[in-house]
Design a protein around this motif. Structure first.
Motif, PDB file in Angstrom:
ATOM      1  N   ASP A  23       0.694  -1.489  -0.491  1.00 14.21           N
ATOM      2  CA  ASP A  23       0.543  -0.532   0.191  1.00 14.21           C
ATOM      3  C   ASP A  23       0.520   1.379  -0.250  1.00 14.21           C
ATOM      4  OD1 ASP A  23      -1.891  -0.877  -0.291  1.00 14.21           O
ATOM      5  OD2 ASP A  23      -2.939  -0.817   2.113  1.00 14.21           O
ATOM      6  N   GLU A  24       2.196   0.888   0.681  1.00 15.28           N
ATOM      7  CA  GLU A  24       3.228   2.367   0.573  1.00 15.28           C
ATOM      8  C   GLU A  24       4.092   2.208  -0.120  1.00 15.28           C
ATOM      9  OE1 GLU A  24       6.421   3.647   1.850  1.00 15.28           O
ATOM     10  OE2 GLU A  24       5.266   5.657   0.597  1.00 15.28           O
ATOM     11  N   GLU A  25       3.861   3.109  -1.064  1.00 18.03           N
ATOM     12  CA  GLU A  25       4.616   3.014  -2.371  1.00 18.03           C
ATOM     13  C   GLU A  25       6.235   2.884  -2.604  1.00 18.03           C
ATOM     14  OE1 GLU A  25       3.582   5.989  -5.298  1.00 18.03           O
ATOM     15  OE2 GLU A  25       1.231   5.052  -5.937  1.00 18.03           O
ATOM     16  N   GLN A  26       6.840   4.088  -1.225  1.00 17.77           N
ATOM     17  CA  GLN A  26       7.678   3.656  -1.558  1.00 17.77           C
ATOM     18  C   GLN A  26       8.419   2.081  -0.555  1.00 17.77           C
ATOM     19  OE1 GLN A  26      10.377   6.037  -2.371  1.00 17.77           O
ATOM     20  NE2 GLN A  26      11.820   4.318  -2.250  1.00 17.77           N
ATOM     21  N   GLN A  27       7.552   1.707   0.436  1.00 16.63           N
ATOM     22  CA  GLN A  27       7.890   0.019   0.783  1.00 16.63           C
ATOM     23  C   GLN A  27       8.507  -0.632  -0.191  1.00 16.63           C
ATOM     24  OE1 GLN A  27       8.932  -0.759   3.266  1.00 16.63           O
ATOM     25  NE2 GLN A  27       8.473  -2.524   3.408  1.00 16.63           N
ATOM     26  N   LEU A  28       7.548  -0.150  -0.954  1.00 14.04           N
ATOM     27  CA  LEU A  28       6.855  -1.364  -1.950  1.00 14.04           C
ATOM     28  C   LEU A  28       8.340  -1.255  -2.995  1.00 14.04           C
ATOM     29  CD1 LEU A  28       5.587  -3.703  -3.518  1.00 14.04           C
ATOM     30  CD2 LEU A  28       4.164  -1.891  -4.530  1.00 14.04           C
ATOM     31  N   LYS A  29       8.825  -0.162  -3.475  1.00 20.29           N
ATOM     32  CA  LYS A  29      10.216  -0.281  -4.275  1.00 20.29           C
ATOM     33  C   LYS A  29      10.901  -0.663  -4.036  1.00 20.29           C
ATOM     34  CE  LYS A  29       9.930   3.874  -6.530  1.00 20.29           C
ATOM     35  NZ  LYS A  29       9.453   5.727  -6.391  1.00 20.29           N
ATOM     36  N   SER A  30      11.240  -0.105  -2.600  1.00 20.57           N
ATOM     37  CA  SER A  30      12.774  -0.600  -1.888  1.00 20.57           C
ATOM     38  C   SER A  30      12.584  -1.972  -1.422  1.00 20.57           C
ATOM     39  CB  SER A  30      12.761   0.028  -0.877  1.00 20.57           C
ATOM     40  OG  SER A  30      12.860   1.355  -0.564  1.00 20.57           O
TER      41      SER A  30
END
Length: 364
Positions: free
Chosen positions: A215-222
């Motif tokens: 749900d959190e884009e930066q978390q998913l990208k990382s």
């Protein structure tokens, strides 16, 4: 005796398949036991619903409530309304729910308010994480259940601590493993195997769908960046859950070794798992299958409701801690993974035990 069996999402289908087969066998043996199958429609992608009925030889449902997506409250309310109408039109002696999805909780509440007893398959498992919708579903369901069919001693102990009487708990094992054992010889190559010239033990499988990861884009990208970068020499096959697909479309994450594919059927997905070097996932059920197939599993969660997969199985919890992810991938890529064992009663006969108990409980 008439049983209404509820299925709502992919994991449910794998659990009900052997139960239906065992009930049919009891009926053939002369016992007065019948079932009606209800699909709530909670998962509605063809590869997440219809395909499983076809592949696992489950009879198509007597009724599909057609609920589909929505907020937690909308989905719960729509399931409850649809299931209340179903029980009014088709009374039964027992409602059987499986797992921990929204349909499990919603249909349990409706059944109990209608004065119908409830049996919960996979009762008693707990993660301790109240941020997970599934944990709330488990707690509510088990607070109302009459007959608890459990997969582990951990689950038994959780229920006893909750105040459930011992004579309500039936330790039967893991029905999902019944399905795996039965269909393991029928697993089939997905098209991606040929398209990428995949080889046994030379690729990874990844699944992500939990809100804490996607749900959190930066978390998913990382997460994806770390995994794809470390595993650079290994293709990563990523069947994308519909929920995750909506988020990924706006991120434009492209790595040469990361391959997005549509959701796969049961036989194709488990073919990939069985022949992979390892699996990265935030699913609970997949950790059970990897443990039984002796495939290393890195679980991108801080906790698990299936601790036996970590204690004696092939699973390791890493959460979204980048250092832990890197260490786990290093163990995997350097062939240093721990040796796992199969938990007690995960032997392919759990559904038979359930049907035997049903005959005994209801004196059929």
């Amino acid at each position: 005796m008439n049983i209404t069996i509820v299925a709502g999402a992919r994991p449910n289908f794998m659990k009900i398949a052997p139960i239906i087969e065992a009930i049919k066998q009891k009926h053939l043996e002369g016992f007065n036991i019948n079932f009606r199958l209800i699909h709530t429609g909670q998962h509605y992608d063809k590869n997440l619903s219809d395909t499983f009925f076809e592949e696992l030889n489950i009879p198509f449902p007597d009724k599909n409530l057609g609920v589909k997506s929505g907020t937690q409250a909308e989905q719960t309310a729509n399931i409850m309304i649809g299931f209340e109408n179903e029980l009014h039109d088709n009374p039964c002696d027992l409602v059987m729910v499986v797992g921990d999805v929204t349909s499990t909780m919603a249909c349990t509440i409706v059944a109990k308010k209608a004065g119908i007893k409830v049996a919960h398959v996979e009762a008693g498992i707990r993660s301790g994480d109240m941020k997970m919708p599934e944990e709330i579903n488990r707690i509510v369901t088990d607070s109302l259940t009459d007959y608890f069919f459990t997969t582990s001693q951990h689950a038994n102990n959780n229920l006893l601590k909750q105040g459930v009487r011992e004579n309500q708990i039936f330790y039967v094992g893991n029905v999902m493993i019944d399905t795996l054992r039965k269909h393991e010889v029928h697993l089939k190559q997905p098209q991606i195997w040929q398209d990428l010239s995949l080889k046994k033990g030379k690729y990874l499988v990844m699944t992500l769908h939990r809100p804490s990861n996607v749900d959190e884009e930066q978390q998913l990208k990382s997460l994806i960046h770390k995994i794809a970068t470390i595993a650079k020499d290994y293709p990563i096959i990523f069947p994308v859950h519909p929920r995750t697909k909506n988020i990924l479309e706006g991120l434009n994450l492209k790595y040469s070794n990361l391959h997005y594919v549509s959701p796969l059927g049961y036989l194709e997905f488990n073919f990939l798992v069985k022949h992979a070097l390892g699996v990265l996932t935030d699913s609970g059920g997949i950790t059970e299958e990897t443990t039984v197939m002796n495939i290393p599993c890195i679980t991108l969660r801080e906790n698990t409701e299936r601790p036996e997969t970590c204690e004696i199985g092939t699973n390791i919890l890493v959460g979204n801690d980048m250092e832990k992810i890197e260490r786990a991938l290093s163990l995997l890529l350097n062939a240093s993974w721990k040796q796992g064992q199969i938990p007690e009663l995960w032997d392919g006969h759990a559904a038979k035990r359930i049907s035997n108990y049903l005959v005994e409980i209801f004196d059929l």
